[in-house]
Design an enzyme around this catalytic site. Structure first.
Site, PDB file in Angstrom:
ATOM      1  N   HIS A  61     -14.983   6.129  -7.526  1.00 58.99           N
ATOM      2  CA  HIS A  61     -14.856   7.428  -7.070  1.00 58.99           C
ATOM      3  C   HIS A  61     -13.999   7.377  -5.663  1.00 58.99           C
ATOM      4  O   HIS A  61     -14.287   8.263  -4.877  1.00 58.99           O
ATOM      5  CB  HIS A  61     -15.986   7.914  -7.248  1.00 58.99           C
ATOM      6  CG  HIS A  61     -16.800   8.449  -8.600  1.00 58.99           C
ATOM      7  ND1 HIS A  61     -16.429   9.614  -9.146  1.00 58.99           N
ATOM      8  CD2 HIS A  61     -17.365   7.533  -9.365  1.00 58.99           C
ATOM      9  CE1 HIS A  61     -16.853   9.375 -10.157  1.00 58.99           C
ATOM     10  NE2 HIS A  61     -17.543   8.327 -10.413  1.00 58.99           N
ATOM     11  N   GLU A  97     -11.978 -16.818   5.952  1.00 49.69           N
ATOM     12  CA  GLU A  97     -12.057 -17.659   6.791  1.00 49.69           C
ATOM     13  C   GLU A  97     -11.402 -19.140   6.471  1.00 49.69           C
ATOM     14  O   GLU A  97     -11.085 -19.813   7.492  1.00 49.69           O
ATOM     15  CB  GLU A  97     -13.452 -17.583   7.409  1.00 49.69           C
ATOM     16  CG  GLU A  97     -13.750 -18.586   8.605  1.00 49.69           C
ATOM     17  CD  GLU A  97     -15.075 -18.461   9.387  1.00 49.69           C
ATOM     18  OE1 GLU A  97     -15.312 -17.541  10.383  1.00 49.69           O
ATOM     19  OE2 GLU A  97     -15.844 -18.849   8.998  1.00 49.69           O
ATOM     20  N   LYS A 115     -13.462 -15.260  20.995  1.00 44.58           N
ATOM     21  CA  LYS A 115     -14.598 -15.574  21.859  1.00 44.58           C
ATOM     22  C   LYS A 115     -14.116 -15.921  23.250  1.00 44.58           C
ATOM     23  O   LYS A 115     -15.023 -15.468  23.948  1.00 44.58           O
ATOM     24  CB  LYS A 115     -14.964 -16.828  21.161  1.00 44.58           C
ATOM     25  CG  LYS A 115     -15.862 -16.550  19.874  1.00 44.58           C
ATOM     26  CD  LYS A 115     -16.561 -17.840  19.310  1.00 44.58           C
ATOM     27  CE  LYS A 115     -17.035 -17.775  18.078  1.00 44.58           C
ATOM     28  NZ  LYS A 115     -17.687 -18.790  17.386  1.00 44.58           N
TER      29      LYS A 115
END
Length: 554
Positions: free
Chosen positions: A390, A359, A518
């Protein structure tokens, strides 16, 4: 000339050009051979500061590489940029704001001016307010609507109001105070609220609503859901103040929600969300580990602030890590960086660092609005060892991408079980070693012959067992995770991000890209619920809206 007003184009500096030429010199550089040639390499490229031990010897560097990187920092006037931040200059140029999360961890008596006003008295007033609240809750003096003491604290917040506090409170679980459990509610997904509420008792639950604007969609919706749940469980409007407090700069909205003014903790424009865990946003941390440990966290971060400001660049942990990040991103073509904590309690550090780094430095224009001339922030990813071994470590070892990595590991465990921690530490070291050493074709063939395989089978399998090696990594070791060391570790990464932003000429403290989604989300929502009949801006989005409306039931 201020860097945040007229950022340098680092690619035009002599040191940048020298680094580009130096990169070509290192085309055939092999770390394995470098360790053979220089028995002092580990000692040369490792040191301790603020409770952290950094080994950066497993990097694609020589001493002259470090010299050139330091020269780049000097030519880019990094010292001036560091001073500007701590002095409260408006280095967040797009929003014309200072950046002073560091003030939150400075000791009482220090002076920090914002618009001519010393903010330190207010910082310590809020810290005292936090101390009182945490004391009331931990001592059973804060009571719910049936006069029962609070047993559960739920932090409602998202982004910086969630990731940092969650990281710290879970990383310091060995310091958790008895009698109070802390929870986090971030996602707007109703399933998250349902699962959490099923474990709570409204009579003994305190909600912290953390939102600077008190209007963040996800946070406000979850706060409204918590309020409705509290009332449905038997709580009353008159007693709501016992169960909801706020951390917000919008006092009026918090009061309208039903929160008493004395239970509203302030936020300041000069503290960004992803840097806010040191503020009252850290209330759930203090509720979890106690206020004295919270202050230790602040002290550790302050120690790193001092180190960042005073240590020479060649022995400055955040500066070196920032320079190495630029080295790999801009000169070696690395597009991502792995964070690999070998400690269960640090399992959320990657999530926090994703926001902190991506960000902050996920930008494509410089402070003055001109396009960048270099690469910028990498993708940050990773997870707790040994699980990653793994899963995705295969790509680190034999994939085609160069992915630098940070290994983080403590020497001692709070929960020793047989020889588990020795194996955990051994796995951490062996992974960084394997990334560096690799396995040659000759070694692969010799290994297969030693197993008695026929030559045809040796030749068939050998190419698959070759591991290129020469993959860079840093290893950060702490004796044991503590509040002070964790504070230093988080502050170290904060400063590393800032260092890189200076070299790229970008603003690490705004996030305009977050806003577009937004804004568009409001229009999509209106179309989903039928209050907006005009079609969406594109056929794909409209088609997905139609798909939802044709199938959604309740």
């Amino acid at each position: 000339m201020k860097h945040h007003l007229t950022p340098l184009d680092a690619t035009q500096l002599d040191s940048w050009r020298a680094l580009a030429a130096h990169r070509q010199e290192l085309q055939d550089f092999r770390m394995r051979q470098a360790f053979i040639d220089d028995p002092e390499r580990f000692k040369r490229f490792s040191f301790s500061a603020c409770g952290l031990f950094l080994d950066f010897s497993k990097n694609l560097i020589r001493q002259d590489t470090i010299d050139l990187l330091v020269k780049l920092a000097e030519e880019a006037r990094l010292s001036d940029a560091i001073r500007a931040m701590f002095d409260g200059e408006a280095i967040n140029a797009s929003e014309r704001r200072p950046v002073l999360h560091t003030a939150l961890r400075r000791p009482i008596g220090d002076k920090v001016l914002v618009d001519g006003v010393d903010v330190m008295p207010e910082v310590h007033r809020v810290l005292h307010q936090m101390t009182e609240l945490v004391g009331y809750v931990h001592n059973g003096l804060w009571r719910g609507y049936t006069e029962k003491p609070i047993t559960d604290v739920v932090n409602i917040g998202i982004g910086g109001s969630f990731l940092g506090p969650q990281l710290v409170s879970e990383a310091l679980l060995p310091f958790a105070q008895k009698g109070v459990r802390c929870h986090y509610l971030a996602n707007i997904d109703g399933s998250e609220f349902h699962e959490l509420a099923s474990r709570l008792n409204a009579e003994t639950t305190l909600f912290i609503v953390s939102s600077k604007s008190f209007g963040t969609l996800e946070t406000l919706k979850n706060a409204q859901a918590a309020r409705a749940w509290y009332l449905a469980q038997g709580g009353t409007e008159e007693e709501l103040y016992r169960h909801f407090i706020a951390v917000s700069s919008n006092k009026e909205a918090a009061i309208a929600f039903g929160i008493r003014e004395e239970n509203i903790f302030p936020m300041w424009d000069w503290v960004g969300g992803r840097y806010s865990l040191w503020s009252a946003i850290g209330l759930p941390i203090a509720m979890s580990i106690g206020i004295s440990n919270f202050k230790e966290l602040l002290s550790g971060a302050y120690n790193m602030d001092q180190h960042f400001q005073t240590a020479p660049f060649e022995r400055n942990i955040p500066v070196l890590l920032g320079l190495l990040g630029v080295w790999y991103g801009d000169f070696w073509g690395a597009n991502s960086h792995a964070i690999l904590p070998y400690d269960y309690y640090l399992r959320n550090i990657t999530d926090h660092l994703q926001q902190l780094d991506m960000e902050s430095n996920g930008k494509s224009v410089r402070q003055d609005g001109t396009p960048v001339t270099s690469g910028t922030g990498p993708v940050i990813w990773g997870g707790v060892g040994c699980n990653g071994q793994h899963a995705y470590h295969q790509l680190l070892h034999q994939g085609t991408q160069l992915i630098p990595a940070d290994f983080i590991v403590p020497v001692s465990s709070y929960n020793p079980v047989a020889d588990h921690h020795q194996w955990l530490y051994a796995n951490c070291l062996s992974q960084s070693q394997a990334l560096m050493l690799g396995k040659s074709r000759e070694e692969a063939e010799a290994e297969l012959r030693a197993k008695g395989l026929p030559e045809a089978e040796v030749q068939r399998l050998a190419p698959h067992k070759v591991i290129p090696g020469n993959r860079p990594s840093n290893t950060l070791v702490v004796e044991r995770i503590s509040a002070r060391r964790l504070g230093a570790l988080i502050a170290m990464y904060e400063h590393k991000v800032y260092v890189q932003s200076i070299l790229w000429g970008i603003n690490a403290f705004d996030q305009w890209g977050v806003e577009l989604g937004k804004e568009l989300g409001k229009g999509v929502y209106s179309r989903l619920v039928g209050s907006e009949e005009t079609p969406a801006e594109d056929a794909s989005t409209q088609g997905l809206i139609d798909f939802f409306r044709g199938r959604h039931r309740g």
